[in-house]
Scaffold this motif. Structure first.
Motif, PDB file in Angstrom:
ATOM      1  N   VAL A  16       0.840  -1.209   0.000  1.00 55.26           N
ATOM      2  CA  VAL A  16       0.000   0.000   0.000  1.00 55.26           C
ATOM      3  C   VAL A  16       0.869   1.250   0.000  1.00 55.26           C
ATOM      4  O   VAL A  16       0.609   2.201  -0.749  1.00 55.26           O
ATOM      5  N   PHE A  17       1.903   1.279   0.806  1.00 57.66           N
ATOM      6  CA  PHE A  17       2.791   2.450   0.832  1.00 57.66           C
ATOM      7  C   PHE A  17       3.535   2.622  -0.489  1.00 57.66           C
ATOM      8  O   PHE A  17       3.737   3.736  -0.949  1.00 57.66           O
ATOM      9  N   GLN A  18       3.927   1.521  -1.099  1.00 61.93           N
ATOM     10  CA  GLN A  18       4.596   1.626  -2.398  1.00 61.93           C
ATOM     11  C   GLN A  18       3.656   2.194  -3.448  1.00 61.93           C
ATOM     12  O   GLN A  18       4.058   3.026  -4.265  1.00 61.93           O
ATOM     13  N   LEU A  19       2.437   1.788  -3.441  1.00 59.90           N
ATOM     14  CA  LEU A  19       1.465   2.325  -4.395  1.00 59.90           C
ATOM     15  C   LEU A  19       1.175   3.801  -4.146  1.00 59.90           C
ATOM     16  O   LEU A  19       0.955   4.570  -5.072  1.00 59.90           O
ATOM     17  N   LYS A  20       1.161   4.181  -2.888  1.00 56.49           N
ATOM     18  CA  LYS A  20       0.953   5.599  -2.564  1.00 56.49           C
ATOM     19  C   LYS A  20       2.124   6.445  -3.052  1.00 56.49           C
ATOM     20  O   LYS A  20       1.936   7.534  -3.593  1.00 56.49           O
ATOM     21  N   ILE A  21       3.322   5.942  -2.863  1.00 57.43           N
ATOM     22  CA  ILE A  21       4.514   6.699  -3.242  1.00 57.43           C
ATOM     23  C   ILE A  21       4.624   6.799  -4.763  1.00 57.43           C
ATOM     24  O   ILE A  21       5.069   7.807  -5.301  1.00 57.43           O
ATOM     25  N   LEU A  22       4.182   5.773  -5.476  1.00 56.08           N
ATOM     26  CA  LEU A  22       4.280   5.777  -6.936  1.00 56.08           C
ATOM     27  C   LEU A  22       3.391   6.845  -7.586  1.00 56.08           C
ATOM     28  O   LEU A  22       3.631   7.238  -8.716  1.00 56.08           O
ATOM     29  N   LYS A  23       2.385   7.303  -6.872  1.00 51.71           N
ATOM     30  CA  LYS A  23       1.470   8.284  -7.446  1.00 51.71           C
ATOM     31  C   LYS A  23       2.098   9.675  -7.570  1.00 51.71           C
ATOM     32  O   LYS A  23       1.643  10.490  -8.353  1.00 51.71           O
ATOM     33  N   TYR A  24       3.121   9.950  -6.776  1.00 49.31           N
ATOM     34  CA  TYR A  24       3.732  11.275  -6.782  1.00 49.31           C
ATOM     35  C   TYR A  24       4.697  11.428  -7.951  1.00 49.31           C
ATOM     36  O   TYR A  24       5.419  10.504  -8.295  1.00 49.31           O
ATOM     37  N   ASN A  25       4.702  12.612  -8.527  1.00 52.78           N
ATOM     38  CA  ASN A  25       5.648  12.938  -9.595  1.00 52.78           C
ATOM     39  C   ASN A  25       6.778  13.766  -8.994  1.00 52.78           C
ATOM     40  O   ASN A  25       6.571  14.912  -8.591  1.00 52.78           O
ATOM     41  N   TYR A  26       7.931  13.188  -8.944  1.00 48.37           N
ATOM     42  CA  TYR A  26       9.076  13.888  -8.406  1.00 48.37           C
ATOM     43  C   TYR A  26       9.825  14.579  -9.541  1.00 48.37           C
ATOM     44  O   TYR A  26       9.984  14.009 -10.621  1.00 48.37           O
ATOM     45  N   PRO A  27      10.313  15.795  -9.325  1.00 50.68           N
ATOM     46  CA  PRO A  27      11.060  16.477 -10.385  1.00 50.68           C
ATOM     47  C   PRO A  27      12.418  15.818 -10.607  1.00 50.68           C
ATOM     48  O   PRO A  27      12.961  15.159  -9.718  1.00 50.68           O
ATOM     49  N   GLU A  28      12.940  16.017 -11.808  1.00 52.59           N
ATOM     50  CA  GLU A  28      14.260  15.481 -12.091  1.00 52.59           C
ATOM     51  C   GLU A  28      15.300  16.295 -11.318  1.00 52.59           C
ATOM     52  O   GLU A  28      14.965  17.150 -10.523  1.00 52.59           O
ATOM     53  N   THR A  29      16.538  16.048 -11.625  1.00 49.08           N
ATOM     54  CA  THR A  29      17.591  16.745 -10.893  1.00 49.08           C
ATOM     55  C   THR A  29      17.439  18.251 -11.087  1.00 49.08           C
ATOM     56  O   THR A  29      17.236  18.722 -12.216  1.00 49.08           O
ATOM     57  N   PRO A  30      17.510  19.007 -10.025  1.00 51.44           N
ATOM     58  CA  PRO A  30      17.318  20.453 -10.155  1.00 51.44           C
ATOM     59  C   PRO A  30      18.467  21.096 -10.923  1.00 51.44           C
ATOM     60  O   PRO A  30      19.621  20.714 -10.784  1.00 51.44           O
ATOM     61  N   THR A  31      18.122  22.074 -11.721  1.00 51.13           N
ATOM     62  CA  THR A  31      19.139  22.790 -12.479  1.00 51.13           C
ATOM     63  C   THR A  31      19.326  24.178 -11.881  1.00 51.13           C
ATOM     64  O   THR A  31      18.386  24.778 -11.363  1.00 51.13           O
ATOM     65  N   LEU A  32      20.525  24.652 -11.982  1.00 49.45           N
ATOM     66  CA  LEU A  32      20.851  25.952 -11.425  1.00 49.45           C
ATOM     67  C   LEU A  32      20.503  27.037 -12.435  1.00 49.45           C
ATOM     68  O   LEU A  32      20.959  27.003 -13.578  1.00 49.45           O
ATOM     69  N   LYS A  33      19.677  27.983 -12.000  1.00 48.14           N
ATOM     70  CA  LYS A  33      19.314  29.086 -12.878  1.00 48.14           C
ATOM     71  C   LYS A  33      20.137  30.311 -12.484  1.00 48.14           C
ATOM     72  O   LYS A  33      20.123  30.731 -11.327  1.00 48.14           O
ATOM     73  N   LEU A  34      20.850  30.840 -13.438  1.00 47.66           N
ATOM     74  CA  LEU A  34      21.654  32.021 -13.170  1.00 47.66           C
ATOM     75  C   LEU A  34      20.827  33.257 -13.491  1.00 47.66           C
ATOM     76  O   LEU A  34      20.389  33.459 -14.625  1.00 47.66           O
ATOM     77  N   SER A  35      20.609  34.057 -12.496  1.00 44.91           N
ATOM     78  CA  SER A  35      19.840  35.275 -12.720  1.00 44.91           C
ATOM     79  C   SER A  35      20.810  36.395 -13.105  1.00 44.91           C
ATOM     80  O   SER A  35      21.908  36.500 -12.563  1.00 44.91           O
ATOM     81  N   PRO A  36      20.406  37.227 -14.041  1.00 43.81           N
ATOM     82  CA  PRO A  36      21.299  38.319 -14.437  1.00 43.81           C
ATOM     83  C   PRO A  36      21.448  39.329 -13.295  1.00 43.81           C
ATOM     84  O   PRO A  36      20.489  39.666 -12.614  1.00 43.81           O
ATOM     85  N   LEU A  37      22.665  39.750 -13.094  1.00 43.86           N
ATOM     86  CA  LEU A  37      22.923  40.711 -12.035  1.00 43.86           C
ATOM     87  C   LEU A  37      22.644  42.118 -12.557  1.00 43.86           C
ATOM     88  O   LEU A  37      23.427  42.684 -13.315  1.00 43.86           O
ATOM     89  N   SER A  38      21.533  42.625 -12.188  1.00 43.67           N
ATOM     90  CA  SER A  38      21.183  43.979 -12.598  1.00 43.67           C
ATOM     91  C   SER A  38      20.892  44.801 -11.354  1.00 43.67           C
ATOM     92  O   SER A  38      20.244  44.337 -10.427  1.00 43.67           O
ATOM     93  N   GLU A  39      21.394  45.995 -11.376  1.00 46.51           N
ATOM     94  CA  GLU A  39      21.164  46.857 -10.220  1.00 46.51           C
ATOM     95  C   GLU A  39      19.791  47.483 -10.344  1.00 46.51           C
ATOM     96  O   GLU A  39      19.484  48.156 -11.310  1.00 46.51           O
TER      97      GLU A  39
END
Length: 67
Positions: free
Chosen positions: A23-46
């Motif tokens: 039952v716990f395995q079936l519950k866990i399978l329902k969730y969609n986990y994101p893939e490996t997180p990617t680093l987003k570089l934000s532009p440095l603007s003042e």
């Protein structure tokens, strides 16, 4: 006083643990986990604040010329 029959306890507990695991395995399978997180570089603007756009000067009593 009759004795308690414990011969079926092992199979009952084992089947309960197996059922809970499934039952716990079936519950866990329902969730969609994101893939490996990617680093987003934000532009440095003042960013200028609204009070930085306007030229202001504060006159304090001590900064006025002495008479």
């Amino acid at each position: 006083m009759p004795q308690l029959n414990t011969s079926t306890w092992f199979i009952t507990i084992l089947s309960m643990i197996l059922t809970l695991f499934i039952v716990f395995q079936l519950k866990i399978l329902k969730y969609n986990y994101p893939e490996t997180p990617t680093l987003k570089l934000s532009p440095l603007s003042e960013k200028t604040m609204p009070w930085e756009k306007k030229w202001t000067k504060i006159y304090l009593p001590l900064s006025l010329p002495q008479r």
